[in-house]
Design a protein around this motif. Structure first.
Motif, PDB file in Angstrom:
ATOM      1  N   GLU A  96       0.826  -1.209   0.000  1.00 44.26           N
ATOM      2  CA  GLU A  96       0.000   0.000   0.000  1.00 44.26           C
ATOM      3  C   GLU A  96       0.861   1.261   0.000  1.00 44.26           C
ATOM      4  O   GLU A  96       0.547   2.242  -0.698  1.00 44.26           O
ATOM      5  CB  GLU A  96      -0.927   0.014   1.223  1.00 44.26           C
ATOM      6  N   GLN A  97       1.939   1.264   0.763  1.00 44.45           N
ATOM      7  CA  GLN A  97       2.837   2.419   0.796  1.00 44.45           C
ATOM      8  C   GLN A  97       3.491   2.645  -0.555  1.00 44.45           C
ATOM      9  O   GLN A  97       3.618   3.790  -1.013  1.00 44.45           O
ATOM     10  CB  GLN A  97       3.907   2.218   1.872  1.00 44.45           C
ATOM     11  N   ILE A  98       3.897   1.570  -1.185  1.00 41.01           N
ATOM     12  CA  ILE A  98       4.530   1.682  -2.497  1.00 41.01           C
ATOM     13  C   ILE A  98       3.535   2.198  -3.529  1.00 41.01           C
ATOM     14  O   ILE A  98       3.851   3.088  -4.335  1.00 41.01           O
ATOM     15  CB  ILE A  98       5.105   0.315  -2.929  1.00 41.01           C
ATOM     16  N   GLU A  99       2.338   1.670  -3.510  1.00 43.57           N
ATOM     17  CA  GLU A  99       1.307   2.102  -4.463  1.00 43.57           C
ATOM     18  C   GLU A  99       0.957   3.576  -4.251  1.00 43.57           C
ATOM     19  O   GLU A  99       0.783   4.331  -5.217  1.00 43.57           O
ATOM     20  CB  GLU A  99       0.051   1.236  -4.318  1.00 43.57           C
ATOM     21  N   GLN A 100       0.858   3.988  -2.993  1.00 49.12           N
ATOM     22  CA  GLN A 100       0.538   5.382  -2.699  1.00 49.12           C
ATOM     23  C   GLN A 100       1.622   6.317  -3.244  1.00 49.12           C
ATOM     24  O   GLN A 100       1.322   7.345  -3.855  1.00 49.12           O
ATOM     25  CB  GLN A 100       0.389   5.585  -1.196  1.00 49.12           C
ATOM     26  N   ALA A 101       2.886   5.953  -3.036  1.00 50.90           N
ATOM     27  CA  ALA A 101       3.984   6.774  -3.539  1.00 50.90           C
ATOM     28  C   ALA A 101       3.982   6.804  -5.064  1.00 50.90           C
ATOM     29  O   ALA A 101       4.182   7.865  -5.679  1.00 50.90           O
ATOM     30  CB  ALA A 101       5.318   6.253  -3.014  1.00 50.90           C
ATOM     31  N   ALA A 102       3.757   5.652  -5.681  1.00 48.50           N
ATOM     32  CA  ALA A 102       3.741   5.590  -7.142  1.00 48.50           C
ATOM     33  C   ALA A 102       2.646   6.481  -7.714  1.00 48.50           C
ATOM     34  O   ALA A 102       2.858   7.187  -8.710  1.00 48.50           O
ATOM     35  CB  ALA A 102       3.556   4.146  -7.609  1.00 48.50           C
ATOM     36  N   ASN A 103       1.497   6.472  -7.087  1.00 47.97           N
ATOM     37  CA  ASN A 103       0.393   7.313  -7.556  1.00 47.97           C
ATOM     38  C   ASN A 103       0.731   8.799  -7.424  1.00 47.97           C
ATOM     39  O   ASN A 103       0.341   9.610  -8.274  1.00 47.97           O
ATOM     40  CB  ASN A 103      -0.887   6.989  -6.789  1.00 47.97           C
ATOM     41  N   LEU A 104       1.457   9.157  -6.360  1.00 50.59           N
ATOM     42  CA  LEU A 104       1.892  10.544  -6.205  1.00 50.59           C
ATOM     43  C   LEU A 104       2.831  10.948  -7.334  1.00 50.59           C
ATOM     44  O   LEU A 104       2.667  12.007  -7.955  1.00 50.59           O
ATOM     45  CB  LEU A 104       2.595  10.728  -4.857  1.00 50.59           C
ATOM     46  N   PHE A 105       3.815  10.110  -7.598  1.00 48.12           N
ATOM     47  CA  PHE A 105       4.769  10.416  -8.668  1.00 48.12           C
ATOM     48  C   PHE A 105       4.063  10.517 -10.018  1.00 48.12           C
ATOM     49  O   PHE A 105       4.421  11.352 -10.864  1.00 48.12           O
ATOM     50  CB  PHE A 105       5.867   9.360  -8.723  1.00 48.12           C
ATOM     51  N   LYS A 106       3.070   9.662 -10.243  1.00 42.14           N
ATOM     52  CA  LYS A 106       2.364   9.652 -11.524  1.00 42.14           C
ATOM     53  C   LYS A 106       1.565  10.929 -11.766  1.00 42.14           C
ATOM     54  O   LYS A 106       1.233  11.235 -12.912  1.00 42.14           O
ATOM     55  CB  LYS A 106       1.436   8.431 -11.596  1.00 42.14           C
ATOM     56  N   GLU A 107       1.301  11.672 -10.713  1.00 40.51           N
ATOM     57  CA  GLU A 107       0.616  12.957 -10.885  1.00 40.51           C
ATOM     58  C   GLU A 107       1.516  13.977 -11.573  1.00 40.51           C
ATOM     59  O   GLU A 107       1.034  14.942 -12.165  1.00 40.51           O
ATOM     60  CB  GLU A 107       0.154  13.504  -9.537  1.00 40.51           C
ATOM     61  N   TYR A 108       2.839  13.753 -11.510  1.00 41.83           N
ATOM     62  CA  TYR A 108       3.782  14.760 -12.013  1.00 41.83           C
ATOM     63  C   TYR A 108       4.685  14.234 -13.137  1.00 41.83           C
ATOM     64  O   TYR A 108       5.212  15.040 -13.915  1.00 41.83           O
ATOM     65  CB  TYR A 108       4.671  15.245 -10.861  1.00 41.83           C
TER      66      TYR A 108
END
Length: 252
Positions: free
Chosen positions: A233-245
């Protein structure tokens, strides 16, 4: 094949180790050369035996060129050689003639660097590099200093230089729970670097403890003892943040 180097003034290069057919340090299959010495003191470093400048094996660059040429048939169109560490730019001056020779042989060069050093030799080295793997440890300065013992100011200047001089790079980010997984820091980095056209990909490297046994063997304390590896879940959350930019985000 002639391996004479009469046109260059070669210096010995301090090598820690090699990895053949590497798949995690740049595109395709690669010969990875781990160099000795590092200017950062990352708390999670998986290769603490590469940090000290003293150590490693003094190696004739001719030997590295021979290895690269011998493995070239396996590189295909995407592979090549990657210089990692430690921190390769500590030996920038010694690497310059070697990089020239590798370019002459048509071998793709990756440089895995924390971007924390800058001088005329580093600048020349980056101009000869086909792809930089730029390790940004943290965007927030105090958090970066806590994690690495160093400032990130030059690292961010290096990213800006790569963008300005149209040098392709991958942004690498180790996700350490409680140290580099702050949403506000990832967003701030995305806001500053998200428009960079030269960032081909963001690689998220989940935190791991595979190097802890090395600290024990060296009789050193591992300072992140007790820090657990990232949850999915932590990895997915971080990946989704990066994908915003950033357009391309990969979890390694």
């Amino acid at each position: 094949m002639n391996f004479q180097f009469s046109t260059f003034n070669f210096q010995l290069i301090k090598v820690h180790s090699y990895e053949s057919m590497g798949t995690f340090d740049g595109p395709g299959l690669r010969l990875v050369v781990f160099l000795q010495g590092c200017n950062f003191r990352c708390l999670y470093c998986a290769n603490p035996d590469t940090i000290a400048v003293k150590g490693g094996t003094a190696t004739d660059p001719e030997e590295i060129v021979r290895m690269a040429i011998n493995q070239k048939p396996f590189f295909g169109k995407r592979g090549g050689i990657t210089f990692s560490g430690g921190e390769p730019t500590l030996q920038a001056e010694a690497l310059l003639p070697l990089f020239h020779r590798l370019k002459e042989e048509g071998i793709h060069i990756c440089l895995d660097s924390n971007g924390g050093l800058w001088n005329e030799h580093v600048e020349k080295l980056l101009k000869l590099t086909d792809l930089v793997l730029l390790d940004i440890k943290e965007f927030n300065l105090p958090h970066h200093q806590k994690l690495t013992g160093r400032s990130n100011e030059q690292t961010l200047h290096t990213a800006a230089w790569l963008e300005e001089h149209k040098r392709p790079f991958w942004l690498r980010y180790v996700l350490v729970p409680g140290y580099s997984d702050f949403e506000e820091d990832i967003r701030a980095m995305g806001q500053q670097l998200g428009s960079y056209q030269m960032i081909q990909k963001v690689e998220i490297l989940p935190y791991h403890t595979l190097g802890v046994h090395k600290y024990e063997a060296m009789k050193q304390e591992y300072l992140l003892k007790g820090i657990k590896e990232n949850t999915p879940e932590q990895i997915e959350q971080a990946a989704n943040l990066f994908k915003e930019y950033f357009k391309t985000v990969q979890i390694n």
